[in-house]
Design an enzyme around this catalytic site. Structure first.
Site, PDB file in Angstrom:
ATOM      1  N   ASP A   9       0.882  -1.159   0.000  1.00 21.69           N
ATOM      2  CA  ASP A   9       0.000   0.000   0.000  1.00 21.69           C
ATOM      3  C   ASP A   9       0.927   1.218   0.000  1.00 21.69           C
ATOM      4  OD1 ASP A   9      -2.521   1.475   0.470  1.00 21.69           O
ATOM      5  OD2 ASP A   9      -1.650   1.876   2.429  1.00 21.69           O
ATOM      6  N   ASP A  11      -0.067   5.161   0.844  1.00 18.86           N
ATOM      7  CA  ASP A  11      -0.291   6.149   1.910  1.00 18.86           C
ATOM      8  C   ASP A  11      -0.270   5.480   3.276  1.00 18.86           C
ATOM      9  OD1 ASP A  11      -0.973   8.801   0.553  1.00 18.86           O
ATOM     10  OD2 ASP A  11      -2.281   7.424  -0.524  1.00 18.86           O
ATOM     11  N   ASP A 161      -1.398  -0.843   5.936  1.00 22.94           N
ATOM     12  CA  ASP A 161      -1.558  -0.257   7.276  1.00 22.94           C
ATOM     13  C   ASP A 161      -3.008  -0.141   7.722  1.00 22.94           C
ATOM     14  OD1 ASP A 161      -1.930   1.814   5.251  1.00 22.94           O
ATOM     15  OD2 ASP A 161      -2.009   3.228   6.925  1.00 22.94           O
TER      16      ASP A 161
END
Length: 211
Positions: A9, A11, A161
């Protein structure tokens, strides 16, 4: 042995964009009909799953794609300000040197991600960047990448995250490493039962080697 592919991922996992995203979200709150995020609320939101956050915010699901598009547009003006998560560059270099193939799946724009990687001397480390707008359908994007790149699920590990990263990876039958330096709290990530939960980028190589 088949080459392992590690998909990240962007961001919160590679780029430290949380403060900017909160600022942009607060500026757009009135336009899209949800409440602004106070520092206290941010702590609460970090302990919620992606679905719970949508319910809590009160935003119409129909508005979310338009909100994401606006956020990406505003992020473009700030991309030169963002820094990599401390330690992530070194971890990515280690993985690349050990022969792993690296990629990115993101809801951010490919242009934004490419510019960030170039600014921070990370572009040469990644074999592909795939951008797709989805809230709960990240599994579809992962499966599209697997099909396009002709990858078997057992070849791939996803690193993210957020709880939706864990959920999507499980549905796509790939292993997932949840990282605690991004948006969601360690507690809510652990409840989603990822294959691995790590607290520092320096743990990545060890975990990937044992996956």
């Amino acid at each position: 042995m088949t080459q392992k592919v590690i998909i990240f991922d962007f961001d919160g996992t590679i780029a430290d964009t949380l403060d900017a995203l909160v600022g942009i979200a607060n500026r757009l709150a009135l336009e899209f009909g949800y409440v602004q995020i106070t520092p206290q609320e941010l702590g609460l939101l970090r302990n919620l799953t992606s679905r719970e956050i949508i319910r809590y915010s009160g935003i119409s699901v129909l508005k979310i794609p338009f909100l994401v598009k606006k956020v990406k547009s505003e992020l473009k003006n700030k991309i030169h300000e963002f820094k990599p998560i401390p330690g992530i560059k070194e971890a990515l270099i280690e993985l690349k040197e050990d022969g792993y193939k690296l990629g990115i799946i993101t809801s951010n724009s490919k242009d934004n991600v490419t510019e960030f990687l170039q600014i921070n001397d990370l572009a040469s480390l990644f074999d592909f960047i795939y951008s797709g707008v989805t809230i709960f359908g990240k599994t579809t994007i992962i499966n599209n990448v697997l099909r396009q790149k002709q990858l078997k699920p057992q070849q791939v590990i996803y690193v993210g995250d957020e709880t939706r990263d864990i959920e999507a990876s499980k549905k796509a039958n790939i292993k997932v490493i949840a990282v605690t330096w991004g948006f969601n709290s360690p507690e809510v990530l652990a409840r989603q039962k990822p294959d691995f939960l790590i607290h520092n980028p320096s743990e990545l190589l060890t975990v990937v080697s044992n996956a």
